[in-house]
Design a protein around this motif. Structure first.
Motif, mmCIF file in Angstrom:
data_model
loop_
_atom_site.group_PDB
_atom_site.id
_atom_site.type_symbol
_atom_site.label_atom_id
_atom_site.label_comp_id
_atom_site.label_asym_id
_atom_site.label_seq_id
_atom_site.Cartn_x
_atom_site.Cartn_y
_atom_site.Cartn_z
ATOM 1 N N ASP A 103 49.224 48.787 75.132
ATOM 2 C CA ASP A 103 49.589 49.007 73.738
ATOM 3 C C ASP A 103 49.824 50.489 73.481
ATOM 4 O OD1 ASP A 103 49.390 46.332 73.311
ATOM 5 O OD2 ASP A 103 47.486 46.412 72.206
ATOM 6 N N PHE A 104 50.856 50.770 72.712
ATOM 7 C CA PHE A 104 51.158 52.149 72.324
ATOM 8 C C PHE A 104 50.581 52.402 70.941
ATOM 9 C CE2 PHE A 104 53.712 55.378 70.214
ATOM 10 C CZ PHE A 104 53.734 56.379 71.177
ATOM 11 N N GLU A 105 49.812 53.501 70.790
ATOM 12 C CA GLU A 105 49.149 53.803 69.534
ATOM 13 C C GLU A 105 49.570 55.171 69.029
ATOM 14 O OE1 GLU A 105 45.020 53.486 70.400
ATOM 15 O OE2 GLU A 105 45.016 51.294 70.428
ATOM 16 N N GLY A 106 49.661 55.286 67.709
ATOM 17 C CA GLY A 106 50.036 56.554 67.100
ATOM 18 C C GLY A 106 49.550 56.637 65.670
ATOM 19 N N LYS A 107 49.903 57.735 65.004
ATOM 20 C CA LYS A 107 49.441 57.986 63.644
ATOM 21 C C LYS A 107 50.596 58.542 62.819
ATOM 22 C CE LYS A 107 45.477 60.024 63.145
ATOM 23 N NZ LYS A 107 44.446 61.101 63.150
ATOM 24 N N ILE A 108 50.619 58.174 61.538
ATOM 25 C CA ILE A 108 51.638 58.652 60.603
ATOM 26 C C ILE A 108 50.930 59.251 59.393
ATOM 27 C CG2 ILE A 108 53.488 57.954 59.031
ATOM 28 C CD1 ILE A 108 54.193 55.805 61.114
ATOM 29 N N VAL A 109 51.449 60.367 58.909
ATOM 30 C CA VAL A 109 50.890 61.044 57.738
ATOM 31 C C VAL A 109 51.951 61.071 56.644
ATOM 32 C CG1 VAL A 109 49.874 63.157 56.833
ATOM 33 C CG2 VAL A 109 49.396 62.456 59.186
ATOM 34 N N VAL A 110 51.540 60.719 55.420
ATOM 35 C CA VAL A 110 52.446 60.700 54.269
ATOM 36 C C VAL A 110 51.928 61.691 53.236
ATOM 37 C CG1 VAL A 110 53.502 59.301 52.462
ATOM 38 C CG2 VAL A 110 52.998 58.278 54.692
ATOM 39 N N THR A 111 52.770 62.653 52.842
ATOM 40 C CA THR A 111 52.398 63.647 51.835
ATOM 41 C C THR A 111 53.469 63.708 50.754
ATOM 42 O OG1 THR A 111 53.418 65.385 53.179
ATOM 43 C CG2 THR A 111 51.055 65.063 53.428
ATOM 44 N N ASN A 112 53.065 64.190 49.574
ATOM 45 C CA ASN A 112 54.019 64.322 48.477
ATOM 46 C C ASN A 112 54.683 65.693 48.509
ATOM 47 O OD1 ASN A 112 52.133 66.117 47.456
ATOM 48 N ND2 ASN A 112 51.392 64.737 45.864
ATOM 49 N N SER A 113 55.443 66.010 47.478
ATOM 50 C CA SER A 113 56.194 67.255 47.461
ATOM 51 C C SER A 113 55.290 68.475 47.380
ATOM 52 C CB SER A 113 57.169 67.259 46.275
ATOM 53 O OG SER A 113 56.458 67.099 45.050
ATOM 54 N N GLN A 114 54.003 68.266 47.031
ATOM 55 C CA GLN A 114 53.040 69.365 46.998
ATOM 56 C C GLN A 114 52.211 69.423 48.275
ATOM 57 O OE1 GLN A 114 53.103 71.520 44.507
ATOM 58 N NE2 GLN A 114 54.711 70.344 43.499
ATOM 59 N N SER A 115 52.657 68.675 49.290
ATOM 60 C CA SER A 115 51.973 68.632 50.594
ATOM 61 C C SER A 115 50.576 68.034 50.495
ATOM 62 C CB SER A 115 51.906 70.031 51.219
ATOM 63 O OG SER A 115 53.196 70.534 51.443
ATOM 64 N N ARG A 116 50.338 67.218 49.475
ATOM 65 C CA ARG A 116 49.048 66.555 49.337
ATOM 66 C C ARG A 116 49.148 65.137 49.879
ATOM 67 N NH1 ARG A 116 49.253 68.965 43.856
ATOM 68 N NH2 ARG A 116 47.968 70.850 43.897
ATOM 69 N N PRO A 117 48.074 64.636 50.531
ATOM 70 C CA PRO A 117 48.121 63.287 51.097
ATOM 71 C C PRO A 117 48.279 62.227 50.021
ATOM 72 C CG PRO A 117 45.895 64.185 51.204
ATOM 73 C CD PRO A 117 46.785 65.305 50.792
ATOM 74 N N MET A 118 49.024 61.172 50.350
ATOM 75 C CA MET A 118 49.273 60.081 49.413
ATOM 76 C C MET A 118 48.540 58.832 49.889
ATOM 77 S SD MET A 118 53.337 60.670 48.622
ATOM 78 C CE MET A 118 53.329 59.453 47.301
#
Length: 748
Positions: free
Chosen positions: A290-305
């Motif tokens: 299995d291939f595993e990874g991570k995704i990060v989502v931030t808004n226009s102020q670089s804050r996590p969503m």
């Protein structure tokens, strides 16, 4: 075949004579050597060409501070570490000091380090040329290292300007808040005024106002009791366009003295979009695992969503599979894909965020943010693979680190009837073998079957595995293929096995304090304390003993007596307070007493140690020297002989109540004085406030002229406004002497 991973293992026997590899290589070279390995199942005997790198020492130079005045003493250490970050005692044939014109103004010959540290100093001339000077050290192998520092005529700043403003603005924004604060080095607020200029640099290709690319506006505000001033800025009036930028320049002027300090910040202008990117995601995959990874989502102020839907696609061989996930509180989401049908080809990963909102087609590409990542297959002739992970994710120096190995072995690659398979592992740090071992697993070889399983082992002597451990695990199949996997495990926490703690975090000037330094027995520790004002003068040049980590691939109580009419004068204001080499004995701890200088400021304390346990760094420590009632002098670097200048002294009151203060400029034969018009030298100063007093001074001597001011809280029956005047039980008098350089007009 991964022969480059094998030579350090016990299973390998190097057939080398003493003359085959020169232990004193001066440059990288490659040599062919025979490699032999054999066990009950597999054997290997073939030549391998290996790259041999010479063992290089790591040398760095640390000055006590990054900037000096003419006439001050330069203090510096030369630190020599071997390839294992252990102290390396050596002789530096030459150490030279050059001025800005490359003239040699200082030289030391045949200097020997002590436990890897050489301590030197040089008194700079009072007539030293301003500019950048260079220290150059050369050892017996002609290895050379240089460090620059600056000599300049300067006055230390007493406060800094901090700006709170978004780093990112969108074309949809209408208002933002600009907050500007002034903070003294002893962490008290600055009272004064703020003048700010805000400019927008528009996108040249798509300006909102074609005839005016840059729009600037000025704002003025007063700092409140917290030392801060705030302004609501209507950014919509600037005509924002994507690709432009905001530039904010602030000047804060201290009330009374008129001293102005500057601060600046900037912000980029973008569309209202969400950023999606891959993080901690490998560039390769093992077919069948299995291939595993991570995704990060931030808004226009670089804050996590949080709670945002993300669709992750895998595109390969004309196929497209996807999984829909939701981000957690940190804006991240973990994903995995089965690689069973990825067919050993490059796979394109695509992460898409929709957010559940509809946007006009013209903005869709800016809002529906996507991240992309390509992964390629890890090749194996026998279709066998290893995948390494470790826990905990952020290990401390006292936690055990466990390495987990997931293996996939094609049974057809094993011998008929083979029941065991041996895995070998090695742990390296700074190119040195730290740990090796063997692990055996039971296998039932069946043609056409895939054998999978997990094994694990624990890392030993973790304190030696700094700043990271390189772990390699491999097994050799009967075909001769080496199936291997490796992982880098960060372990910088073990670099900080030095502690330095003061008896108190806040003390008064002239007070005796002590600090306890703990390190490995037999350590030699460099301890340095400099005025925080120096850091404000050169914030980009802060000396941090943690910096050399990159070399390996890798910062009391008060007296209760009644106050007497006279008090000792505060006149010691060094920029460097502590610059000591302190040996730590067998106990691993040493207690050191020091008298705090007269400066009201914060002292930045840094320390590192060398020993046979390696190079260790202490966490950053600060000590604040503070008194609730004091006088501060405002002097330029130099004044002109027999020419009048305005001299100012400011009294600060951080006592809980108002006081009546009498301020006196002590007479001297070195200058003449006259009071300014309408000046009163006895005034009220209420809590958390200050008052500035000034005189007209004419120096009558050349060179350094001392100026002494005495501030005393006196008894008064009057009121400060509508508040009763208080007389403190202690700390009623503060007397300060500082010097100013008097020069002839041609020197200014």
């Amino acid at each position: 075949m991964l022969l480059s991973l094998l030579p350090p293992l016990l299973l390998l026997q190097w057939s080398l004579t003493s003359g085959e590899i020169d232990p004193y290589l001066l440059k990288a070279t490659s040599q062919a050597v025979p490699v032999v390995t054999e066990d009950s199942v597999t054997s290997l005997n073939k030549p391998a060409k290996i790259l041999i790198n010479p063992q290089e020492n790591h040398i760095f130079i640390q000055t006590d501070k990054p900037i000096y005045k003419p006439g001050q003493t330069l203090k510096f250490h030369i630190v020599s570490l071997d390839f294992n970050l252990l102290p390396h005692n050596q002789v530096f044939q030459t150490v030279e000091l050059q001025d800005p014109y490359s003239n040699r103004i200082g030289q030391w010959l045949n200097q020997t380090t002590r436990i890897g540290i050489l301590d030197l100093s040089h008194s700079m001339s009072p007539e030293a040329t301003q500019g950048y000077y260079t220290i150059t050290a050369k050892d017996e192998k002609n290895q050379q290292i240089s460090q620059r520092f600056e000599i300049k005529e300067y006055v230390l700043p007493k406060f800094e300007v901090k700006i709170d403003f978004p780093t990112v603005l969108t074309v949809k924004d209408e208002e933002v808040i600009l907050k500007v604060c002034g903070i003294y080095t002893y962490d008290k607020p600055v009272l004064g005024s703020v003048n700010t200029e805000v400019c927008v640099q528009s996108n040249y290709y798509k300006p909102v106002f074609p005839n005016k690319l840059d729009v600037c506006k000025k704002y003025s505000m007063m700092a409140d009791k917290t030392g801060c001033g705030s302004q609501v800025i209507n950014v919509s009036t600037f005509g924002l366009s994507s690709g432009g930028s905001f530039q904010v320049n602030c000047n804060m002027t201290e009330s009374g003295t008129g001293i102005t300090m500057q601060g600046s910040t900037s912000a980029v202008i973008i569309y209202d979009y969400v950023r999606v990117h891959f993080e901690d995601t490998p560039d390769t995959y093992r077919p069948g695992m299995d291939f595993e990874g991570k995704i990060v989502v931030t808004n226009s102020q670089s804050r996590p969503m949080e709670n945002e839907p993300v669709i992750v696609y895998a595109l390969y061989g004309g196929k497209k599979v996807n999984v829909t996930l939701t981000t957690d509180i940190s804006g991240t989401v973990d994903f995995s894909f089965s690689t069973s049908d990825w067919s050993e080809e490059t796979v394109k990963l695509w992460a898409n965020h929709k957010g559940g909102k509809k946007r006009p087609d013209s903005e869709a590409y800016t809002y529906y943010a996507s991240g992309y990542h390509d992964v390629r297959p890890f090749h194996s002739e026998d279709n066998s693979f290893l995948l390494l992970t470790y826990a905990p994710e952020n290990p401390s120096c006292h936690n055990e680190i466990t390495v987990m190995v997931r293996y996939t072995i094609d049974a057809s690659a094993l011998k008929l009837g083979q029941t065991t398979l041996q895995f070998s592992y090695m742990v390296l740090s700074r190119s040195v073998m730290a740990q090796i071992g063997l692990l055996s697993v039971n296998v039932n070889s069946r043609n056409g079957a895939v054998i999978t399983g997990d094994l694990k082992f624990t890392l030993n002597d973790q304190h030696l595995l700094v700043p990271f451990a390189h772990v390699v695990v491999y097994t050799i199949l009967p075909s001769g293929e080496a199936v291997a996997g490796n992982i880098l495990i960060p372990n910088q926490a073990c670099l900080s096995q030095v502690s330095l703690e003061f008896s108190s975090s806040t003390v008064e000037p002239k007070e005796m304090v002590y600090f306890i330094l703990k390190a490995n027995p037999g350590s030699l520790c460099s301890v340095r304390a400099i005025d925080q004002s120096v850091m404000l003068l050169r914030p980009e040049a802060e000396l941090d003993a943690a910096t050399p980590m990159v070399l390996s691939g890798l910062e009391f109580g008060y007296g209760s007596e009644e106050e007497k009419p006279t008090q000792e004068i505060r006149k010691s204001f060094p920029e460097t307070w502590i610059w000591d080499l302190i040996p730590v004995g067998k106990s691993g701890s040493v207690k050191v007493a020091k008298m705090v200088p007269d400066t009201v400021t914060k002292w930045a304390i840094r320390a590192f140690c060398t020993s046979q346990a390696g190079f260790k760094v202490a966490p950053k420590t600060d000590l604040t020297a503070f008194k609730p009632f004091f006088v501060s002098l405002t002097l330029p670097y130099a004044v002109i002989y027999e020419e009048m200048f305005t001299f100012k002294a400011t009294v600060f009151n951080y006592l809980p109540k108002c006081i009546m203060v009498k301020v006196t400029l002590v007479n001297s034969l070195q200058f003449t004085t006259q009071p300014c018009k309408s000046c009163t030298y006895t005034q009220c100063v209420c809590s958390e406030e200050s008052q500035t007093f000034q005189w007209i001074v004419t120096p009558s001597e050349l060179g350094k002229v001392n100026i002494t001011v005495r501030a005393e809280a006196v008894q008064s029956q009057g009121l400060c406004g509508n508040k009763v005047v208080s007389l403190p039980d202690k700390g009623r008098v503060d007397t300060v002497t500082q010097s100013v350089l008097v020069q002839m007009p041609s020197k200014i």
